[in-house]
Design an enzyme around this catalytic site. Structure first.
Site, PDB file in Angstrom:
ATOM      1  CG  HIS A 165      -1.679  -1.263   1.427  1.00 18.56           C
ATOM      2  ND1 HIS A 165      -2.898  -1.552   0.849  1.00 18.56           N
ATOM      3  CD2 HIS A 165      -1.329  -2.367   2.134  1.00 18.56           C
ATOM      4  CE1 HIS A 165      -3.277  -2.762   1.221  1.00 18.56           C
ATOM      5  NE2 HIS A 165      -2.338  -3.290   1.988  1.00 18.56           N
ATOM      6  CB  SER A 286      12.677  22.707 -15.266  1.00 19.51           C
ATOM      7  OG  SER A 286      11.868  23.871 -15.381  1.00 19.51           O
ATOM      8  CE  LYS A 292      11.317  19.559 -11.015  1.00 21.06           C
ATOM      9  NZ  LYS A 292      10.035  19.957 -11.582  1.00 21.06           N
ATOM     10  CD  GLU A 299       8.755  12.242 -15.250  1.00 17.96           C
ATOM     11  OE1 GLU A 299       8.014  12.831 -14.475  1.00 17.96           O
ATOM     12  OE2 GLU A 299       9.619  12.838 -15.910  1.00 17.96           O
TER      13      GLU A 299
END
Ligand code: ARG
Length: 466
Positions: A165, A286, A292, A299
């Site tokens: 979980h 970024s 970043k 991804e």
């Protein structure tokens, strides 16, 4: 001079029957050459095997076979050097190659299509293409597995929190966690191998749908092309694409597994976890936020999984309403199959390169496991071994966890008298089971997370990969 409707329309290989030329828009709509040209070398292979069989059967003269051979050698050369001239007028890869062959060697080129149809031809080409693709993909899956095993061996004893979980559950070793993906990819390879045996059967000889009246030798063509068998029903041979669907299903599962790994890499890389770092060459920045460093590769892999699932559903839908035998619908099978192969090849290749670059922060992993009371089950098991019924042990440990939480410390930081207040069976030796290392070492059975068992799994894996 005969009227146009009597002499038909020159141009298309089948235009003799037509009273007017096909509309330009329809030509563009029905042509597949822009994408099926990818099958060109397989088309040549299939044609050569067919021609050799026709010659052996006495259907094709030896001079014609020699001419076809010669022409195909030139065509292969043109294909490889990028000088082959593709034409929309010739609709698809098959007619483009046949047109060129005929231009090169004359009538022999026109005889090649004896006892054959584009229907069994395209089914053969696609199977040859997929067989090759499956072999490439299998090698890449193996490369990703090897990278996982190498990293797992280094981290056989590195502890981290195991999750259920997405909550800290019990400590595991990072090596064990990585080897879970080794197992998934191992089953993926089994699936590919199984699918390959059904891909690897010969449709040629089915002709358009009913077979042919020429004395063909399908076994010979199958042997020539390295097929394991011959499709046993001509209608089935030209119409079903279940082999491509099966492949895409296997591909979808590979992408599922890589997507799960990607999701974990993204989480682990987040500063909230901080378990790993990916080398800069696998990340991007970024354009607005200077701090970043984004995990674009995992991804994208997670995103590309969706695209492969789409192809699977597309192919299933393509097939489900088709009456026997061949229908033009099947021309739509190629782009999804090609894109599935490309997506898989690129994703597996980048993972095989990226995994060895994963840098682990063992301290962060260890701290996360401690903070999550990951050894609570070990304490319960300790009590059970001292005769406490499991449910009571569970209750006592739950109270101990609440006390530790209130104090902001780990179970192992509670003094013995306090621990004893939850269960009098607790003695000083309890601290051995409360350590993360003690916990993982005790899961010492086949399939368990103990460092020694991880090393066993690594050894087994190396033998499988050899
Ligand atoms: N381009 C076609 C395909 O991909 C080849 C088979 C065409 N057969 C036909 N009867 N029109 O399926």
């Amino acid at each position: 001079m005969p009227a146009p409707e009597e002499k038909g329309h020159a141009g298309q290989a089948w235009s003799g029957r037509f009273a007017e030329p096909v509309a330009e828009r329809v030509k563009r709509y029905t042509a597949s050459v822009s994408f099926d040209r990818r099958l060109a070398e397989f088309d040549v292979q299939g044609s050569l095997a067919h021609a050799r069989m026709l010659a052996a059967a006495g259907v094709l003269a030896p001079e014609d076979l020699a001419a076809i051979d010669r022409g195909m050698t030139t065509i292969l050369d043109e294909l490889r050097t990028g000088t082959f001239h593709w034409s929309l007028e010739d609709e698809d890869v098959h007619l483009n190659i046949e047109r060129r062959l005929t231009a090169l060697v004359g009538d022999a080129g026109k005889r090649l299509h004896t006892g054959r149809s584009r229907n069994d031809q395209v089914a053969t080409d696609l199977r040859l293409y997929l067989r090759d693709a499956i072999d490439d993909i299998t090698a890449l899956v193996r490369a990703v597995q090897t990278a996982l095993v190498d990293l797992a061996e280094k981290h056989a004893a590195t502890v981290m929190p195991g999750f259920t979980h997405l909550q800290v559950a019990q400590p595991v070793t990072f090596g064990h966690h990585l080897m879970a993906y080794y197992e998934m990819l191992g089953r993926d390879r089994e699936r590919l191998a199984d699918c390959r045996s059904r891909v690897n059967r010969l449709p040629l000889g089915a002709a358009a749908l009913a077979g042919t009246s020429f004395p063909i030798d399908r076994e010979r063509v199958a042997r020539d092309l390295g097929f394991e068998g011959v499709c046993a029903n001509s209608l089935d041979a030209v119409s079903d694409r279940d082999f491509a669907i099966e492949f895409t299903a296997g591909a979808a599962l590979i992408m599922t597994h890589l997507s799960r790994l990607s999701e974990e890499l993204v989480l682990w890389m987040s500063p909230r976890f901080g378990f790993i770092r990916l080398p800069d060459r696998f990340c991007t920045g970024s354009s607005i936020m200077p701090q970043k460093k984004n995990p674009d590769v995992p991804e994208l892999a997670r995103g590309k999984a969706g695209r492969v699932f789409g192809h699977l559903v597309g192919l299933l839908t393509l097939m489900k309403g088709q009456p026997l035998a061949y229908n033009k619908d099947n021309q739509e099978d190629k782009e999804p199959v090609f894109d599935t192969v490309d997506t898989l090849v690129e994703t597996l290749a980048v993972f095989a390169e990226m995994i060895p670059g994963i840098e682990v922060d063992p301290e962060k992993m260890r701290t996360a496991a401690r903070e999550g009371y990951a050894t609570a089950t070990d304490l319960a098991d300790y009590l059970v071994k001292r005769g406490v019924p499991f449910r009571d042990a569970h209750e006592a440990v739950a109270r101990a966890v609440r006390a530790a939480e209130a104090r902001g410390c780990d179970l192992a930081d509670l003094p013995l008298p306090e621990l004893k207040s939850f269960a009098r069976e607790i003695d000083a030796d309890v601290y051995a089971v409360l350590t993360i290392e003690g916990s993982v070492a005790s899961r010492d059975h086949f399939g368990g997370t103990a460092p020694d068992r991880v090393l066993d799994a690594v050894r087994r894996a190396r033998a499988e990969l050899a």
